[in-house]
Design an enzyme around this catalytic site. Structure first.
Site, short mmCIF file in Angstrom:
data_model
loop_
_atom_site.label_atom_id
_atom_site.label_comp_id
_atom_site.label_asym_id
_atom_site.label_seq_id
_atom_site.Cartn_x
_atom_site.Cartn_y
_atom_site.Cartn_z
N HIS A 309 0.96 -1.26 0.04
CA HIS A 309 -0.01 -0.10 0.05
C HIS A 309 0.85 1.14 -0.07
O HIS A 309 2.05 1.29 0.61
CB HIS A 309 -0.91 0.01 1.27
CG HIS A 309 -1.91 1.01 0.89
ND1 HIS A 309 -2.07 2.23 1.49
CD2 HIS A 309 -3.13 0.69 0.68
CE1 HIS A 309 -3.17 2.72 1.20
NE2 HIS A 309 -4.10 1.98 0.55
N ASP A 366 -7.91 -5.62 0.06
CA ASP A 366 -8.31 -6.49 -1.15
C ASP A 366 -7.85 -7.82 -0.87
O ASP A 366 -8.23 -8.60 -1.85
CB ASP A 366 -7.80 -5.76 -2.35
CG ASP A 366 -8.34 -4.52 -2.69
OD1 ASP A 366 -9.80 -4.45 -2.47
OD2 ASP A 366 -7.63 -3.73 -3.18
N1 CMC Z 1 4.18 -7.27 -4.69
C1 CMC Z 1 5.53 -7.44 -4.84
N2 CMC Z 1 6.52 -6.33 -4.72
C2 CMC Z 1 5.54 -5.33 -4.50
C3 CMC Z 1 4.23 -5.19 -4.17
C4 CMC Z 1 3.43 -6.32 -4.25
N3 CMC Z 1 2.21 -6.38 -4.09
N4 CMC Z 1 3.83 -3.94 -3.99
C5 CMC Z 1 4.71 -3.29 -3.69
N5 CMC Z 1 6.04 -3.92 -4.27
C6 CMC Z 1 7.36 -3.31 -4.15
C7 CMC Z 1 7.66 -2.78 -5.39
O1 CMC Z 1 8.08 -3.64 -6.37
C8 CMC Z 1 8.89 -2.01 -4.97
O2 CMC Z 1 9.95 -2.63 -4.85
P1 CMC Z 1 11.48 -1.88 -5.23
O3 CMC Z 1 11.61 -0.95 -4.07
O4 CMC Z 1 12.22 -2.90 -5.01
O5 CMC Z 1 11.37 -1.49 -6.46
C9 CMC Z 1 8.37 -1.72 -3.46
O6 CMC Z 1 7.78 -2.62 -3.11
C10 CMC Z 1 7.55 -0.26 -3.36
O7 CMC Z 1 6.40 -0.31 -4.16
P2 CMC Z 1 5.96 0.69 -5.06
O8 CMC Z 1 5.30 0.17 -6.35
O9 CMC Z 1 6.75 1.89 -4.98
O10 CMC Z 1 4.46 1.22 -4.19
P3 CMC Z 1 3.61 2.20 -4.51
O11 CMC Z 1 3.16 3.07 -3.40
O12 CMC Z 1 3.94 2.81 -5.59
O13 CMC Z 1 2.40 1.02 -4.74
C11 CMC Z 1 0.47 -0.37 -4.69
C12 CMC Z 1 1.39 0.64 -4.08
C13 CMC Z 1 -0.80 -0.82 -3.75
C14 CMC Z 1 0.12 -0.05 -6.08
C15 CMC Z 1 1.55 -1.64 -4.78
O14 CMC Z 1 1.74 -2.16 -3.40
C16 CMC Z 1 0.84 -2.68 -5.75
O15 CMC Z 1 0.84 -2.88 -6.79
N6 CMC Z 1 0.09 -3.81 -4.88
C17 CMC Z 1 -0.65 -4.83 -5.35
C18 CMC Z 1 -1.88 -4.31 -6.08
C19 CMC Z 1 -3.06 -4.13 -4.88
O16 CMC Z 1 -3.04 -4.84 -3.94
N7 CMC Z 1 -3.59 -2.81 -5.03
C20 CMC Z 1 -4.80 -2.60 -3.79
C21 CMC Z 1 -4.32 -1.36 -2.96
S1 CMC Z 1 -5.37 -1.28 -1.50
C22 CMC Z 1 -6.87 -0.87 -1.99
C23 CMC Z 1 -7.06 0.33 -2.73
O17 CMC Z 1 -6.50 1.60 -2.43
O18 CMC Z 1 -7.46 0.19 -3.92
#
Ligand code: CMC
Length: 431
Positions: A309, A366
């Site tokens: 998140h 989720d």
């Molecule tokens: N699985 C594997 N690695 C992950 C995941 C994941 N679900 N989420 C983040 N990471 C890693 C990402 O690759 C990055 O690694 P590195 O630092 O090595 O590059 C690090 O963690 C930070 O991630 P980020 O992409 O910079 O984080 P963000 O804040 O931009 O994205 C997120 C947040 C929710 C989009 C992401 O965690 C994600 O894609 N999660 C899966 C989709 C999901 O479950 N979404 C629902 C969110 S909660 C309900 C809502 O708001 O809708």
């Protein structure tokens, strides 16, 4: 609700600029850069808005480090235990828990608007059976602006109130009609003697030829899920509602935009994507290690859906509540659910893996919500529709807060242009 007793100093070349520091009610701090461009001819750059406060807001407090979520100051756990969804909607939109007569008036006003214009049924009929319910939802919510023209002016308090009632009242009807159309069943009209959640389940699952027996645990589970999804600060879809709404468009169009934003798999679409992932792991022989490795591989686009998140760097309190409800429903209906077992195992492995620990990746709302929806008989492609149903009060609350703010103006971020400098036009035959 904020003070600015401190200042931040910015050194640009040999010039020092002073910027006010705003302090929120929970001690959170923001450097106010609203005059920065006028003072310095510089903008700030923050791809993905990870460090940008787009507004001050009194609606929802999220402490991502501590895993805390409060609606108007009340812990979400307490609201989930003691309120129903309509009461929660009132709290979010108007800022206070309603008194008895206020709540009754609010419920009555919502009930009065549950029907759709009969002409709208032709919209549903035009969608192919393969249409995703989120596409139907955003289209039909957008179309409310065609039918409910006397509630379109956000500057008129009476029209705004009418738009709020209509939006809350018609959303379950639209969501359920979309589903009925997709499975070829006749629409079930709202029954205004039922509660908000009962009415939605009735419109989803009743058929004209049979008595529909409603499971009280499903009603309670739906009530809880809608409450947990009701607001979450400046997330992608809420920001979309504020952004679109800031042009002074009607509420229905702003919320239609929010529904589109919510649909994506990185936002509300993650609940559907998460169940698809769990089913895929199950069908592939339950090789959990393989999927954990894929999620950790920077060259693999696969992510553990329902994990991570932008704000929570701790266990999402909503995921904890969803897990409890999963347990409760599974105990009642047979005592085991292979997908829930798989999800729990996946969580356990991930939470003890250095990759997830270092990045503070925990289950989000989720991760377990889809398992509850499955138990309730909600089809997968309706999961995000249910998220939208829950998020409507939050979208409305932010839209209303924005329009009541004396500093409200159209949202218009800037950019750092990195394209070509001026160049000479090349006629078609010379390209
Ligand atoms: N699985 C594997 N690695 C992950 C995941 C994941 N679900 N989420 C983040 N990471 C890693 C990402 O690759 C990055 O690694 P590195 O630092 O090595 O590059 C690090 O963690 C930070 O991630 P980020 O992409 O910079 O984080 P963000 O804040 O931009 O994205 C997120 C947040 C929710 C989009 C992401 O965690 C994600 O894609 N999660 C899966 C989709 C999901 O479950 N979404 C629902 C969110 S909660 C309900 C809502 O708001 O809708």
């Amino acid at each position: 609700m904020s003070s600015s007793s401190q200042i931040a100093k910015l050194q640009l070349g040999d010039q020092t600029y002073e910027l006010p520091v705003r302090v929120g009610t929970e001690g959170n701090r923001a450097i106010d850069i609203s005059k920065l461009y006028a003072m310095t001819k510089h903008i700030t750059l923050d791809d993905g808005y990870g460090n940008t406060g787009s507004t001050m807001s009194t609606i929802t407090y999220v402490d991502g480090e501590a895993g805390v979520l409060r609606y108007r100051g009340y812990p979400v756990e307490e609201i989930a235990e003691r309120c129903d969804f309509t009461e929660t909607a009132y709290l979010l939109i108007y800022g206070e828990l309603p008194k008895g007569e206020e709540l009754e008036k609010f419920r009555t006003n919502i009930r009065r608007h549950t029907l759709l214009h009969e002409g709208m049924k032709t919209l549903f009929a035009g969608f192919p059976p393969s249409a995703h319910p989120m596409a139907i939802l955003s289209s039909v919510v957008g179309a409310l602006a065609i039918y409910d023209k006397d509630s379109g002016d956000p500057g008129d308090p009476i029209q705004s109130e009418m738009a709020i009632y209509r939006m809350l009242a018609k959303m379950p009807t639209i969501a359920a009609f979309g589903y009925k159309q997709s499975i070829g069943q006749s629409f079930i009209y709202p029954n205004n003697s039922l509660t908000y959640c009962q009415n939605f389940l009735h419109m989803m699952f009743a058929v004209p030829s049979e008595q529909y027996e409603m499971d009280v645990d499903f009603v309670n589970a739906l009530n809880l899920l809608l409450i947990l999804h009701a607001d979450h600060g400046q997330n992608c879809s809420t920001s979309a509602v504020r952004m679109v709404g800031s042009s002074n468009v009607n509420l229905f169009s702003a919320i239609s935009a929010g529904i589109c934003a919510l649909w994506g798999a990185l936002h509300g679409g993650a609940n559907e994507a998460c169940i698809n992932m769990l089913e895929g792991i199950m069908a592939g022989g339950r090789n959990l290690g393989k999927y954990i490795d894929k999620a950790k591989d920077p060259d693999d686009p696969f992510r553990l859906m329902g994990f991570g998140h932008r704000v929570y760097k701790n266990y999402d309190p909503r995921a904890r509540l969803c897990k409890t409800v999963c347990n409760r429903l599974i105990e009642k209906y047979g005592g085991e659910d292979p997908l829930f077992e798989l999800a729990r195992e996946l969580e356990e492995i991930a939470l003890s893996d250095p990759y997830f620990i270092e990045r503070k990746l925990y289950p989000n709302v989720d991760f377990y919500s889809g398992i509850i929806y499955r138990i309730m008989g909600i089809p997968k492609n309706m999961f995000t529709v249910l998220f939208a149903l829950g998020r409507v009060p939050g979208w409305i609350a932010h839209w209303r807060e924005m329009h009541l703010s004396p500093t409200n103006r159209i949202h218009r971020p800037r950019q750092l242009y990195t394209g070509h400098t001026e160049r000479k036009f090349v006629p078609l035959i010379k390209r």
